[in-house]
Structure formats: structure tokens, C-alpha cells
Design an enzyme around this catalytic site. Structure first.
Site, mmCIF file in Angstrom:
data_model
loop_
_atom_site.group_PDB
_atom_site.id
_atom_site.type_symbol
_atom_site.label_atom_id
_atom_site.label_comp_id
_atom_site.label_asym_id
_atom_site.label_seq_id
_atom_site.Cartn_x
_atom_site.Cartn_y
_atom_site.Cartn_z
ATOM 1 N N VAL A 296 0.876 -1.063 -0.063
ATOM 2 C CA VAL A 296 0.134 -0.121 -0.038
ATOM 3 C C VAL A 296 0.778 1.315 -0.078
ATOM 4 C CG1 VAL A 296 -1.864 1.314 1.398
ATOM 5 C CG2 VAL A 296 -1.938 -1.066 1.156
ATOM 6 N N ALA A 297 1.968 1.281 0.732
ATOM 7 C CA ALA A 297 2.689 2.276 0.759
ATOM 8 C C ALA A 297 3.523 2.503 -0.577
ATOM 9 C CB ALA A 297 3.965 2.238 1.986
ATOM 10 N N ASP A 343 -2.889 25.372 -42.556
ATOM 11 C CA ASP A 343 -3.363 26.107 -43.558
ATOM 12 C C ASP A 343 -3.310 27.649 -43.449
ATOM 13 O OD1 ASP A 343 -5.000 23.952 -44.703
ATOM 14 O OD2 ASP A 343 -6.202 24.172 -42.856
ATOM 15 N N ASP A 618 -9.851 21.184 -42.554
ATOM 16 C CA ASP A 618 -11.281 21.434 -42.433
ATOM 17 C C ASP A 618 -12.358 20.581 -43.324
ATOM 18 O OD1 ASP A 618 -10.685 22.407 -44.933
ATOM 19 O OD2 ASP A 618 -10.785 24.588 -44.338
ATOM 20 N N THR A 717 -5.508 12.905 2.616
ATOM 21 C CA THR A 717 -4.839 14.019 2.695
ATOM 22 C C THR A 717 -3.983 14.513 1.503
ATOM 23 O OG1 THR A 717 -3.022 13.110 3.628
ATOM 24 C CG2 THR A 717 -4.698 13.543 5.259
#
Length: 913
Positions: A296-297, A343, A618, A717
Site C-alpha cells: 500500500v505504501a 492552413d 477542415d 490528505t
């Protein structure tokens, strides 16, 4: 018909097998023979047979992976696997609360990743929407409404005004004007008639072809279908769009690589110290708890959601500045962009044409009545309309001519113009001309007015007219950045009927002169280009415009200064020539007279040499190039739906400066991702060292931190301050450094040394000092019992609480230290990130609740701290931040470090690997 290898195929085979090698210049009777059809179309039975062979007339989409498979992939992410292991150990150790909390983290990470964009599929779905649902086809000799998906090669279709073309077809009778803008980007409708084809002309410019998905705006015609489904132009684009699937972004690859590293380190440490714990005599339960603690750490539980949310914040910030980023990881890719292919019209310029100059034969650019006649004739030869509010609507070039005539004192009444019109030949991109037959004045004299590209108009002048001076004037105006149009006329003898053939209309002309239109560069374009150059980014212009005009605009905004290369992309460029231009010479280039295929070739060439490319576009034909570029940039105002779907980013203002803003934002987001990685990783050391002290002392030093307290730190935290670091303002000089190598890891060795070896080590020393201070103050000696019921138990609980609170306060110092990589904190402002201040306030309030609220004390094993301990740990943030401030000051005095150097782009073979 003849194949490329010279074999001939029978008509029935060709029409049925869908392998037609179509030549639009061949005669209509031959085409009908090859398609095995006639003026009355196909029989219903023959159409059904061909449908069975060719398949339906629709854009097909490849199947994609199921949601279940994608979800499984996310749940098997390396960090997820490590968390699965931690959750399993938690349940084995009867820590159900911890186990369910870890499973929740796994689920949140998977859901965030599951909703990634499927760009190619959505682009193809948009292409499919262009196709009509029904079509009017001639079956068994009579017109029938059929489903458009049932059309086959050889069908004869009837096209009328307002119809959407259902398949690629050749016109056999009549004529229509077709809006091809979705394929070509040209806003002016193109004329398509039952004319002979032009040998060697591009397919989209053939005068007798219409294409699936385009719209008939005027006229009526019959056409014979030669391409359906995937064998149409729109189908070809769809296939390209699906083949050019998006790649995994560098950030995604690097995070996965780092995740495997973390998983390996955590698993190895857990297994090693589990064995060590057993060897030194720790109970199995304690050893198991130790292994869970190490897992977990080591796992930064908040890393993936924090990265995702930081990228989302970047997306929202860019949206407010005119750039809609559709794929989160594209924000990070923007930061490594080192080439922009843009363009010209509407992107570098404002797309607001203005009449600036005129030139007349024998008079140059001196004003006079001949100039007024030139300007008035140019305004008459338009199709501009005026709305009820007085606003002009139409092609920007033509609206500039009409508005310019009014400004010059020779306004044209558009209603009178339309009443006097006897004929209209719209702009033809092949001929590069437009002409009108106009009745002028009370005498009703007929005048032909022609306008278009100078070289096209000058070649149609009557014999005896000197075109050389006009050609030189046109070149001069083009070099000055003007879009040049020539205007010529021919007056008909009263009583003569205007010619019916366009070729007879547009000949024997008398030149009135030239007009120079100016589309001014956008105000911010020059500044944006300077920023690009300062940031080590090259800018190429890929435009359909004249080379001299495009080069003048490019120079005006600073592209290619002092040396700019202009290449006519209408000429066939080999891969070797492109490589030489783009890589070996490494200059900035204007690709003039470019097609969408040019964009795709340029993107491919740049990618092959390790460049990270942003490409604007486009039109529908731009979709493959937008997919192929690392960052496809579509125009929000002038772009098509398909281009917008294919792109990773859409500019709501079509402004080049917005691309540069997005690149700066991408660099900022990438830097901020590294900042909160430093912040998150820095707490691994003070979380791991208490477990190492416990294990290496064989339990003589009681465990200084519990697993639930670690989880409270990692998910409670540290999360909000980490998110706030994702909103950090850019460090000074962010756009004055070269682009990073896209293969550079997001987590560098220097970052790990800073996180684990400096910030983490300083924090660990402070935290352990606080822990031992509380125990020694209570009279503890190594090996003394601290379990429940012992005299030192309360002191032990207070000491573990001090460890927990000490890590939290060290987090505060780390958060301020991580805000800059090299600069002093005062350079960006100590209080300039209010979100970070709010996150720290929440962090401290949450910690206070865990320390002083009885229910939280019972759950997390905490106790209220004495004031002397509170004052001690209150100093920790200043010590952590101050130590790193001194380190950064020393680094700045040391000058350029190896880590700040940028490597050149990787060679093709490295990228391929």
C-alpha cells in the site's frame, strides 16, 4: 476494360465483382458496355444479383472490441494488479475496511479509463450520416424510389435540386451544380454536366462526375452509378480513417511502464521483508501486516485518477481559450509537438478579404474612370446576396469585390444585377474562372464579364492584346501577399444571342485589369509564430493558394524568415524529395497548390523521422491526415463534421494562435503531471521507512504507522493538493525551451532522486524524529512492550499519531517545493495557487478530525497530540520546503544540467521499435 497489368475483364465480371478501374474520359457507350447497363438502367433482378455480389451501398465500420474486454484490460493494469494483491492480503488479514477501500480505488481508475474516445469509429459514423436514405433509380425502365443502400454499379439515378448524391456516378444527361465542399473545401458549387472527361485530371475535378454524400444545389440530371459503398470516395476516406487508428499516447505508455516498475519494486520488497520478518522472529500476522503495508505504501493509489483529472482540467482550460480537446491524453501530446502544419486562409489570416489594389492596362495602379469600370465589372461577376439586415452573404472573395466597389464609390445594386443576368457559369476549379452574361443599362447591351486567376484569364484574351505587363503586375501583387484576380469583358453586337457553349463565352476577351484582394494576417499570428520559434517548433504552411501569395503571408507573420522555401505540391513529390525538404534541409516550407493527399504525405514523412506533428484541416478529405498526425486540428467555424470528428482538437475560432496556446498548455499540463508525481512519490519514503525500521529491528521498535493511516494519507490528505498542483501556473520560460523528446519518460531518474532520495528522505528523518521523541519522552526503551494494557500503550498510540501527522505536515512542505522544478517559489508567487491553499486547508482539517474526533480515533488508531508535539511537527513544512529551495538554488547556480538537455528526434528505426 483494361487492368494495370493489361488484362481485360468482361462487363458482367467487372460490374459484379466491384473491381471497376474507372476512366471518366472514356466514351459513354463504352462505359455502359463495361457496366453492362443502358439508358433505362438495370432490371430489378439484375440489381438484386449485383447487390448480392457487391454488398450494400453503405460505409461499413469495422467491429470494435467489446466493453467487457476493454474493462478487463483496465482491471489488469499493472497498478490495478498490485492493488488487487493488496486488497486480497487485506481481506486475509481481516482488514475488510481497507480491502473495500482499495477495491473502490481499482473501480474508479477503471471507469475513468473506460470512457476513452473512439475517434475513427465516430468519424466513420459521421461519414455515414452524409449518405441519403433513399434515391430515385431507374429500374425496369421507370423511375423508382429505392433505399440508397440497395444501389449497385450500373444503376441509373435521377438527381434534382436539393438531392444528396447517393453514390459515385457519371452524368449521362442534363447538368447539376454540386456542393463539393465536404470533399474539396471549396465553398463555391461546381458545375457537373454530361461532358467528355479530361484526360489526366484529378478525379474530383472531372466535369462529368458526382460523388456520394455531396449535395445538388441546382439543376437536374441522370447519372450512371460506377462506385458504391466502400468503393466510393467517401468510402475510401472512411477506410483510411479506420486504418489510421490513434496510437497510445506517450503518457499512457510511460505511466504503464512506471506502473510495472512500481509493481516489481513493491512486490519484491514485500516478499523480501516478509522473509526477513519471519527469519528475525516476527509473528506471521505481523509479517503479513508488514507486506500489506509495503504494498500500500509503494502504490500511488491516487496517481491514475489524479493524472486523468489534471488532464481534464487542462481540457477545460483550453476550451475557455478556443480549443476543444476531445481526447484527454492529447493535451499531454501537445506538449511534445515540434512541427505545426497549418492552413493559410482563416488560420494564419482573418478570412476577411478586402479590396486593396487595382491595376489597369496602360494606366498601372493610378485611379481613374478605367479603374471604376474594372471594379464595377468585378462586382457584377459575383453571386453574392444581401440579407434583409444589409449583410452580404457568399464567397469571401466575392463579398470583398462587392463591398470594395461600394467603398470606391461605384456600388452595384444586386437586384438590378440579377434582373439583367442572361447567363451564369459558376467558378470552375479546373478552369479557375467564373463568367456571367449580363444585360447592361437602358440599351440592354449584352456584355460578357469573366473573372478568375490571372494566368487563366490572360490566356483567353483576343489576339493583339499584350498580356506580358499584366502578368508582371500579377506576380508583383502576389509577392505582396495579394490574392490577384483578372477581370476581362467581351461586348456582343446588339441582336446577337449569347453563345450556348461555355468555351465560346470565355474567349476573345478584352482585359479590364487586375484587382488585388488582401486577407490580413490575424493580429496574434506573428507573436504566435515567434513563440513557436522560441520553443523550437517549426511551422510549415500547407495551402491550396498561389505560392507567391502564401509565401508573402508566411513572411509577414515570420514563418521562414529569413529563408523560406516554396514548393508547388501540385507537382508529384517523391518520398525522397519530401525527406530532403522536411528533414535534411530542416527549413520552413510553403506547400502551395496542395491537396488533402499532400497533407497526408507530409504527415507521414514527418512521422517517419520522429517528429511530433500538429496538422490543421477542415474538409472531409483531410480526415486521414488529421488521423495520421499526432494532433489533428480541425476548424470549428469552417470545418466539416467529419474533420471535427477525426481531429483530436477543434479550434472554435480557427486561429493559429490558439494552436500555440494549446501547445503551451500541453507543456504546462505535462510539467504539472510531473510536479504532482514528485509530490505523490515523495511520501513513499516516509511511509516505507517506518515498516523497514520495524522489520530490521525484529520488532524491538514498534510499528510507527498503521496501514489504515497510510491509506488515509494516500487517498485522504494528499489527493486535493495533488489535484491543485495540476492547476499550477507555468514556470517562467516554458515556451523558450526546446520540445521534449516524446520518448522521454514522464518519470525521470532525477525526479525519483528528488522524490525518494531527497524530499522523501528529509521527510522520513523528520517523521521518525517526531516518533522517537514521543516514545523517549514517555520513557520507552527498545524492546519495551507497547501493546494494549501496557503502561506505554497510550504513548505508543500518540507516537504513531505523531508519525501520521508528521507525514501530513511534510506533505505541505513538499507541495510548496514541488510547485517549481528549477525556479524559486517567489518567481511564480507563494500564494498564487489558491486551489493549493484550499487543498492544504482541507488536508489539515481532515487530519485534525482524525486526531481529535473520537469515532475517527477508534477507526484509525489515533490520539490527540500534546501541544509540544504539535509545535514540533508544525516546523516540518518549512524544513522540507526550505531544504528543497536551497537544493534548487544550488542547481540554478550550477547552470545547465544533463537532465535539462534535450535529445534530437529519434531515428525512424527507433520510433518503429
Amino acid at each position: 476494360m483494361t487492368h494495370q497489368d493489361g488484362r481485360r475483364t468482361s462487363a458482367g465480371q467487372a460490374a459484379s465483382a466491384g473491381e471497376l478501374s474507372f476512366d471518366p474520359s472514356e466514351s459513354l457507350p463504352r462505359l455502359r458496355r463495361e457496366l453492362a447497363t443502358g439508358p433505362d438502367g438495370l432490371s430489378t433482378r439484375e440489381a438484386a444479383r449485383r447487390l448480392a455480389v457487391n454488398g450494400p451501398n453503405e460505409v461499413r465500420r469495422k467491429t470494435h472490441s467489446s466493453w467487457a474486454r476493454e474493462l478487463t484490460g483496465q482491471l489488469m493494469h499493472p497498478l490495478a494488479l498490485l492493488l488487487w494483491a493488496a486488497a486480497t492480503l487485506s481481506f486475509v488479514a481481516d482488514l475488510e475496511v481497507l480491502g473495500w477501500a482499495i477495491l473502490t480505488v481499482i473501480a474508479v481508475n477503471a471507469v475513468f479509463a473506460l470512457f476513452q474516445e473512439r475517434q475513427a469509429e465516430r468519424a466513420v459514423e459521421t461519414l455515414a450520416r452524409y449518405l441519403p436514405e433513399r434515391a430515385l433509380a431507374v429500374r425496369d425502365g421507370r423511375p423508382l424510389r429505392v433505399e440508397a443502400r440497395l444501389l449497385v454499379p450500373g444503376d441509373v439515378v435521377v438527381l434534382e435540386e436539393g438531392d444528396r448524391v447517393p453514390a459515385d456516378a457519371r452524368i449521362t444527361e442534363g447538368g447539376v451544380e454540386v456542393d463539393l465542399s465536404m470533399l474539396t473545401g471549396e465553398s463555391v458549387p461546381a458545375e457537373r454536366t454530361a461532358a467528355a472527361g479530361l484526360h489526366g485530371a484529378p478525379l474530383l475535378q472531372e466535369p462529368n462526375l458526382v460523388f456520394s454524400g455531396t449535395t445538388c444545389v441546382e439543376g437536374q440530371a441522370r447519372a450512371v452509378v460506377f462506385g458504391t459503398g466502400d468503393r466510393t470516395e467517401i468510402g475510401r476516406i472512411a477506410a483510411l480513417s479506420q486504418r489510421t487508428r490513434r496510437e497510445t499516447s506517450p503518457l499512457e505508455r510511460q505511466v504503464k511502464r512506471v506502473a510495472w516498475l512500481i509493481a516489481g519494486v513493491a512486490t519484491g520488497m514485500g516478499a523480501l521483508f516478509l522473509v526477513v520478518g519471519v527469519v528475525v522472529g516476527l509473528p506471521v500476522t505481523d509479517s503479513l501486516m508488514f507486506a500489506i503495508g509495503l504494498l500500500v505504501a509503494n502504490v500511488p493509489e491516487g496517481l491514475l485518477p489524479t493524472i486523468t483529472l489534471a488532464l481534464a482540467v487542462g481540457v477545460r482550460a483550453l476550451a475557455r481559450r478556443g480549443a476543444l480537446v476531445k481526447r484527454l491524453t492529447a493535451v499531454e501530446t501537445l506538449g511534445s509537438t515540434n512541427v505545426i502544419c497549418t492552413d493559410k486562409t482563416g488560420t494564419l489570416t482573418r478570412n476577411t478579404m478586402r479590396l486593396r489594389e487595382s491595376w489597369t492596362p496602360g494606366h498601372g495602379d493610378r485611379p481613374g474612370s478605367w479603374t471604376e469600370e474594372l471594379i464595377r465589372a468585378g462586382a457584377v461577376c459575383t453571386t453574392v446576396t444581401r440579407a434583409a439586415d444589409g449583410e452580404l452573404h457568399g464567397d469571401p472573395t466575392e463579398t470583398a469585390l462587392v463591398a470594395g466597389a461600394a467603398e470606391q464609390g461605384v456600388p452595384v445594386d444586386l437586384d438590378v444585377r440579377d434582373r439583367g443576368r442572361r447567363g451564369l457559369y459558376r467558378f470552375d476549379p479546373r478552369l479557375r474562372l467564373m463568367s456571367v452574361v449580363q444585360a447592361d443599362g437602358p440599351s440592354d447591351a449584352i456584355r460578357i464579364v469573366v473573372k478568375g486567376a490571372p494566368e487563366a484569364v490572360l490566356s483567353r484574351l483576343r489576339q493583339g492584346q499584350d498580356a506580358a505587363a499584366a502578368g508582371e503586375a500579377a506576380e508583383r501583387l502576389a509577392r505582396e501577399g495579394r490574392r490577384v484576380l483578372a477581370v476581362a469583358v467581351r461586348d456582343l453586337t446588339p441582336g446577337d444571342e449569347p453563345p450556348a457553349d461555355r468555351r465560346e463565352v470565355e474567349c476573345g476577351l478584352t482585359l479590364l485589369g487586375l484587382v488585388g484582394l488582401y486577407d490580413p494576417p490575424r493580429t496574434a499570428a506573428a507573436t504566435a509564430v515567434r513563440q513557436c520559434h522560441g520553443a523550437g517548433i517549426r511551422v510549415h504552411v500547407v495551402t491550396g493558394d498561389n505560392g507567391a501569395t502564401a509565401a508573402a503571408v508566411a513572411r509577414e507573420v515570420g514563418i521562414g524568415v529569413p529563408d523560406l522555401k516554396v514548393v508547388s505540391a501540385s507537382e508529384e513529390l517523391s518520398d525522397e524529395e519530401l525527406d530532403r525538404l522536411l528533414v535534411e534541409e530542416d527549413a520552413e516550407i510553403v506547400f502551395a497548390r496542395s491537396s488533402p493527399e499532400t497533407k497526408l504525405k507530409v504527415a507521414d514523412a514527418l512521422r517517419a523521422h520522429g517528429r511530433v506533428v500538429a496538422m490543421t484541416g477542415d474538409g472531409v478529405n483531410d480526415a486521414p491526415a488529421l488521423h495520421r498526425a499526432h494532433i489533428g486540428v480541425a476548424m470549428g467555424r469552417s470545418g466539416t463534421d467529419v474533420a471535427r470528428e477525426a481531429a483530436a482538437m477543434v479550434l472554435t475560432d480557427d486561429d493559429f494562435a490558439t494552436i500555440v496556446t494549446a501547445i503551451e498548455s500541453g507543456r504546462r499540463v505535462y510539467d504539472n503531471v510531473r510536479k504532482f508525481i514528485v509530490y505523490i512519490f515523495a511520501h513513499a519514503t516516509p511511509e516505507i521507512i517506518p515498516f523497514l525500521v520495524f522489520a530490521l529491528s525484529a520488532g524491538a521498535v514498534p510499528l510507527p504507522l498503521t496501514v489504515l493511516q497510510i491509506l488515509a494519507i494516500d487517498l485522504g490528505t494528499e489527493t486535493l493538493p495533488a489535484l491543485a498542483l495540476g492547476r499550477e501556473r507555468p514556470e517562467p520560460g516554458i515556451m523558450k525551451r526546446p520540445p521534449r523528446n516524446r520518448h522521454e519518460s514522464v518519470i525521470s531518474r532525477e525526479m525519483l532522486v528528488r522524490s525518494w532520495g531527497f524530499l522523501g528522505l528529509v521527510s522520513a528523518l523528520l517523521v521518525m524524529a517526531g516518533y522517537f521523541y514521543v516514545l523517549w519522552r514517555a520513557g520507552w526503551q527498545p524492546g519495551a512492550p507497547t501493546g494494549p494494557g501496557s503502561t506505554l500503550h497510550d504513548a505508543y498510540v500518540t507516537a504513531t499519531t505523531a508519525t501520521f501527522a508528521g507525514i501530513v505536515t511534510c506533505q505541505v512542505g513538499t507541495a510548496f517545493a514541488a510547485r517549481t522544478d528549477r525556479a524559486a517559489l517567489r518567481d511564480i508567487g507563494v500564494l498564487s495557487n489558491p486551489l493549493l491553499l484550499a487543498g492544504i486547508a482541507f488536508e489539515l482539517l481532515f487530519t485534525a478530525a482524525l486526531l481529535y474526533a473520537p469515532p475517527m480515533q477508534d477507526l484509525f488508531g489515533t490520539a490527540a497530540l500534546p501541544w509540544d508535539v504539535v509545535l514540533l511537527i508544525a516546523v516540518f513544512p518549512f524544513l522540507v520546503w526550505g531544504a528543497d529551495e536551497l537544493r534548487r538554488a544550488r542547481r540554478r547556480r550550477g547552470g545547465v544540467t544533463r537532465s535539462s538537455l534535450r535529445t534530437p528526434p529519434v531515428p525512424p528505426e527507433a520510433e518503429a521499435s
